[in-house]
Design an enzyme around this catalytic site. Structure first.
Site, PDB file in Angstrom:
ATOM      1  N   GLN A 102      35.574  48.627  45.775  1.00 45.13           N
ATOM      2  CA  GLN A 102      34.801  47.443  45.391  1.00 45.13           C
ATOM      3  C   GLN A 102      35.163  46.280  46.321  1.00 45.13           C
ATOM      4  O   GLN A 102      34.587  45.201  46.216  1.00 45.13           O
ATOM      5  CB  GLN A 102      35.121  47.051  43.947  1.00 45.13           C
ATOM      6  CG  GLN A 102      34.793  48.147  42.948  1.00 45.13           C
ATOM      7  CD  GLN A 102      35.505  47.900  41.622  1.00 45.13           C
ATOM      8  OE1 GLN A 102      34.983  47.230  40.747  1.00 45.13           O
ATOM      9  NE2 GLN A 102      36.702  48.431  41.471  1.00 45.13           N
ATOM     10  N   VAL A 104      35.445  44.019  49.666  1.00 42.06           N
ATOM     11  CA  VAL A 104      34.524  43.721  50.765  1.00 42.06           C
ATOM     12  C   VAL A 104      35.289  43.254  52.006  1.00 42.06           C
ATOM     13  O   VAL A 104      34.694  42.783  52.971  1.00 42.06           O
ATOM     14  CB  VAL A 104      33.494  42.638  50.326  1.00 42.06           C
ATOM     15  CG1 VAL A 104      32.555  43.172  49.262  1.00 42.06           C
ATOM     16  CG2 VAL A 104      34.191  41.372  49.827  1.00 42.06           C
ATOM     17  N   HIS A 122      30.354  47.365  47.138  1.00 40.51           N
ATOM     18  CA  HIS A 122      29.958  45.956  47.019  1.00 40.51           C
ATOM     19  C   HIS A 122      29.662  45.316  48.376  1.00 40.51           C
ATOM     20  O   HIS A 122      29.586  44.094  48.485  1.00 40.51           O
ATOM     21  CB  HIS A 122      31.036  45.166  46.272  1.00 40.51           C
ATOM     22  CG  HIS A 122      31.090  45.507  44.809  1.00 40.51           C
ATOM     23  ND1 HIS A 122      32.112  45.123  43.979  1.00 40.51           N
ATOM     24  CD2 HIS A 122      30.238  46.215  44.033  1.00 40.51           C
ATOM     25  CE1 HIS A 122      31.883  45.578  42.750  1.00 40.51           C
ATOM     26  NE2 HIS A 122      30.760  46.246  42.763  1.00 40.51           N
ATOM     27  N   CYS A 130      19.310  38.753  56.292  1.00 37.75           N
ATOM     28  CA  CYS A 130      18.343  37.656  56.175  1.00 37.75           C
ATOM     29  C   CYS A 130      17.917  37.515  54.713  1.00 37.75           C
ATOM     30  O   CYS A 130      17.771  38.508  53.997  1.00 37.75           O
ATOM     31  CB  CYS A 130      17.138  37.944  57.064  1.00 37.75           C
ATOM     32  SG  CYS A 130      15.969  36.578  57.059  1.00 37.75           S
ATOM     33  N   THR A 258      49.683  46.617  38.785  1.00 35.50           N
ATOM     34  CA  THR A 258      50.849  45.829  38.374  1.00 35.50           C
ATOM     35  C   THR A 258      50.828  45.561  36.869  1.00 35.50           C
ATOM     36  O   THR A 258      51.815  45.163  36.288  1.00 35.50           O
ATOM     37  CB  THR A 258      50.863  44.464  39.115  1.00 35.50           C
ATOM     38  OG1 THR A 258      49.524  43.958  39.129  1.00 35.50           O
ATOM     39  CG2 THR A 258      51.370  44.602  40.523  1.00 35.50           C
ATOM     40  N   ASP A 259      49.674  45.770  36.271  1.00 38.96           N
ATOM     41  CA  ASP A 259      49.528  45.426  34.861  1.00 38.96           C
ATOM     42  C   ASP A 259      48.784  46.569  34.146  1.00 38.96           C
ATOM     43  O   ASP A 259      47.573  46.706  34.308  1.00 38.96           O
ATOM     44  CB  ASP A 259      48.713  44.120  34.798  1.00 38.96           C
ATOM     45  CG  ASP A 259      48.636  43.565  33.400  1.00 38.96           C
ATOM     46  OD1 ASP A 259      49.382  44.065  32.535  1.00 38.96           O
ATOM     47  OD2 ASP A 259      47.817  42.654  33.175  1.00 38.96           O
TER      48      ASP A 259
HETATM   49  P1  OAD Z   1      40.044  42.068  39.562  1.00 34.60           P
HETATM   50  O1  OAD Z   1      40.517  40.745  40.067  1.00 34.60           O
HETATM   51  O2  OAD Z   1      39.138  42.086  38.388  1.00 34.60           O
HETATM   52  O3  OAD Z   1      41.295  42.979  39.194  1.00 34.60           O
HETATM   53  C1  OAD Z   1      42.371  43.179  40.090  1.00 34.60           C
HETATM   54  C2  OAD Z   1      43.322  44.169  39.459  1.00 34.60           C
HETATM   55  O4  OAD Z   1      44.375  44.396  40.386  1.00 34.60           O
HETATM   56  C3  OAD Z   1      43.964  43.707  38.146  1.00 34.60           C
HETATM   57  O5  OAD Z   1      43.907  44.767  37.211  1.00 34.60           O
HETATM   58  C4  OAD Z   1      45.421  43.414  38.551  1.00 34.60           C
HETATM   59  O6  OAD Z   1      46.326  43.701  37.471  1.00 34.60           O
HETATM   60  C5  OAD Z   1      45.620  44.385  39.691  1.00 34.60           C
HETATM   61  N1  OAD Z   1      46.648  44.027  40.667  1.00 34.60           N
HETATM   62  C6  OAD Z   1      47.034  42.797  41.098  1.00 34.60           C
HETATM   63  N2  OAD Z   1      47.954  42.890  42.064  1.00 34.60           N
HETATM   64  C7  OAD Z   1      48.154  44.214  42.280  1.00 34.60           C
HETATM   65  C8  OAD Z   1      48.979  44.963  43.178  1.00 34.60           C
HETATM   66  N3  OAD Z   1      49.787  44.363  44.061  1.00 34.60           N
HETATM   67  N4  OAD Z   1      48.935  46.326  43.111  1.00 34.60           N
HETATM   68  C9  OAD Z   1      48.124  46.945  42.197  1.00 34.60           C
HETATM   69  N5  OAD Z   1      47.320  46.285  41.346  1.00 34.60           N
HETATM   70  C10 OAD Z   1      47.331  44.948  41.386  1.00 34.60           C
HETATM   71  O7  OAD Z   1      39.386  42.799  40.822  1.00 34.60           O
HETATM   72  P2  OAD Z   1      38.405  44.042  40.832  1.00 34.60           P
HETATM   73  O8  OAD Z   1      38.736  45.022  39.777  1.00 34.60           O
HETATM   74  O9  OAD Z   1      38.357  44.496  42.243  1.00 34.60           O
HETATM   75  O10 OAD Z   1      32.565  42.133  42.309  1.00 34.60           O
HETATM   76  O11 OAD Z   1      37.039  43.359  40.480  1.00 34.60           O
HETATM   77  C11 OAD Z   1      35.889  44.138  40.454  1.00 34.60           C
HETATM   78  C12 OAD Z   1      34.728  43.357  40.978  1.00 34.60           C
HETATM   79  O12 OAD Z   1      34.570  42.197  40.206  1.00 34.60           O
HETATM   80  C13 OAD Z   1      34.854  42.825  42.399  1.00 34.60           C
HETATM   81  O13 OAD Z   1      34.480  43.743  43.400  1.00 34.60           O
HETATM   82  C14 OAD Z   1      33.938  41.685  42.386  1.00 34.60           C
HETATM   83  C15 OAD Z   1      34.469  41.079  41.127  1.00 34.60           C
HETATM   84  O14 OAD Z   1      33.847  40.082  40.604  1.00 34.60           O
HETATM   85  C16 OAD Z   1      31.589  41.450  42.888  1.00 34.60           C
HETATM   86  O15 OAD Z   1      31.788  40.484  43.590  1.00 34.60           O
HETATM   87  C17 OAD Z   1      30.220  42.001  42.641  1.00 34.60           C
END
Ligand code: OAD
Length: 291
Positions: A102, A104, A122, A130, A258-259
């Site tokens: 997910q 970018v 994503h 454009c 991490t969580d």
């Molecule tokens: P999130 O910000 O929702 O979640 C990040 C996850 O990474 C959380 O569960 C944290 O606990 C975990 N985390 C943080 N640091 C870490 C580390 N060092 N090692 C392992 N895990 C860690 O991000 P996404 O799940 O990627 O979409 O979010 C999904 C989508 O929602 C994104 O692609 C974006 C966003 O809004 C769009 O923009 C369409």
């Protein structure tokens, strides 16, 4: 090594088809922030609010400044050992493997991941397209920074954030210079029709590429032994549906985060490895990638 890692290694060695589902947590140790929680702010704006067509329609200058900042951040970050471990897995000939990311930020590609096995669902910060309905101009692998003079200065903020992080061990909440008012003429324009260009990422409320979704579906339909769920909160569809589909077909799940909520691990089919994905993935995948 703990018992569950030993059990995981045993199972891993028997796997023939593996999927990795990645989110922002994978790139945290490369210095990039996540979306949710305290890191998910840019100049006091919630990043999720800026990643929408509405935000771009109302104020393209604001949204472009946010993306210019993200492009600069990503360009000045390096793939970490988590990206590299997945890239190594993608090169193995005896395992059917895909990464669905997910993210970018382009770090998986830069870690030398096999491109034919990587699905950036994503989109990419380094693709521009454009905004005109009648023009299908796209620019791939555009790494220019800044894209226009008006989008300069986002780099200073990134450096400030980096310095602050060293000093205070704090992550990104860059509330430095106020947002500039930028005239639409000073934003990236289409070389074909002169309409506004936009980042080639999928925003909230937009559809994902059908062709990419079909390719992923085809892979998952043929029963997957294991899904690695790496640094994602699993809040966004369709990414969060892949885990259930793998379990439903009899596959197992390994979470690297991490969580991790203990309640999500009651099921025997799920391993939970708590910590930094960049540290855990090379250890977890060692039996396959170090041979
Ligand atoms: P999130 O910000 O929702 O979640 C990040 C996850 O990474 C959380 O569960 C944290 O606990 C975990 N985390 C943080 N640091 C870490 C580390 N060092 N090692 C392992 N895990 C860690 O991000 P996404 O799940 O990627 O979409 O979010 C999904 C989508 O929602 C994104 O692609 C974006 C966003 O809004 C769009 O923009 C369409």
């Amino acid at each position: 090594m703990n018992k569950s890692m030993i059990e995981f290694h045993e199972y891993l060695k028997s796997c023939k088809r593996i999927v990795a589902l990645c989110g922002a947590g994978l790139s945290v140790s490369s210095g990039l922030p996540t979306f949710r929680g305290s890191q998910g702010l840019w100049k006091n704006f919630n990043m999720i609010d800026l990643a929408t067509p509405d935000a771009f329609y109302i104020d393209p200058g604001l949204v472009w400044q946010f993306y210019s900042w993200r492009r600069y951040q990503a360009l000045h970050s390096q793939p970490n050992n988590g990206h590299k471990a997945l890239a190594k897995l993608s090169k193995l000939e005896n395992i059917d493997f895909i990464t669905i990311t997910q993210n970018v930020d382009g770090l998986s590609i830069r870690s030398n991941h096999d491109k034919s096995k990587l699905y950036e669902i994503h989109g990419s910060l380094f693709e521009l397209k454009c905004t005109s309905f009648t023009c299908n101009y796209k620019d791939h692998n555009n790494f220019k920074h800044p894209l226009t003079n008006a989008l300069k200065e986002t780099e200073e903020e990134f450096e400030n954030v980096r310095k602050r992080r060293f000093q205070e061990d704090q992550l990104n909440s860059p509330q430095f210079n106020p947002v500039k008012e930028i005239n639409e003429d000073e934003l990236p324009r289409c070389p074909i029709c002169n309409d506004l260009l936009r980042p080639g990422v999928v925003w909230f409320g937009e559809s994902l590429s059908l062709s990419i979704l079909n390719q992923i579906d085809n892979f998952i339909e043929q029963s997957v032994d294991l899904i690695l769920v790496v640094g994602t909160s699993g809040t966004v569809y369709p990414a969060n549906s892949y885990v259930d589909r793998v379990i439903h077909q009899g596959g197992k799940v390994a979470i690297f985060n991490t969580d991790i909520e203990e309640s999500s691990l009651k099921d025997n089919e799920i391993w939970g490895f708590k910590g930094d994905a960049a540290e855990l993935l090379p250890i977890a995948l060692k039996p396959l990638i170090d041979e």
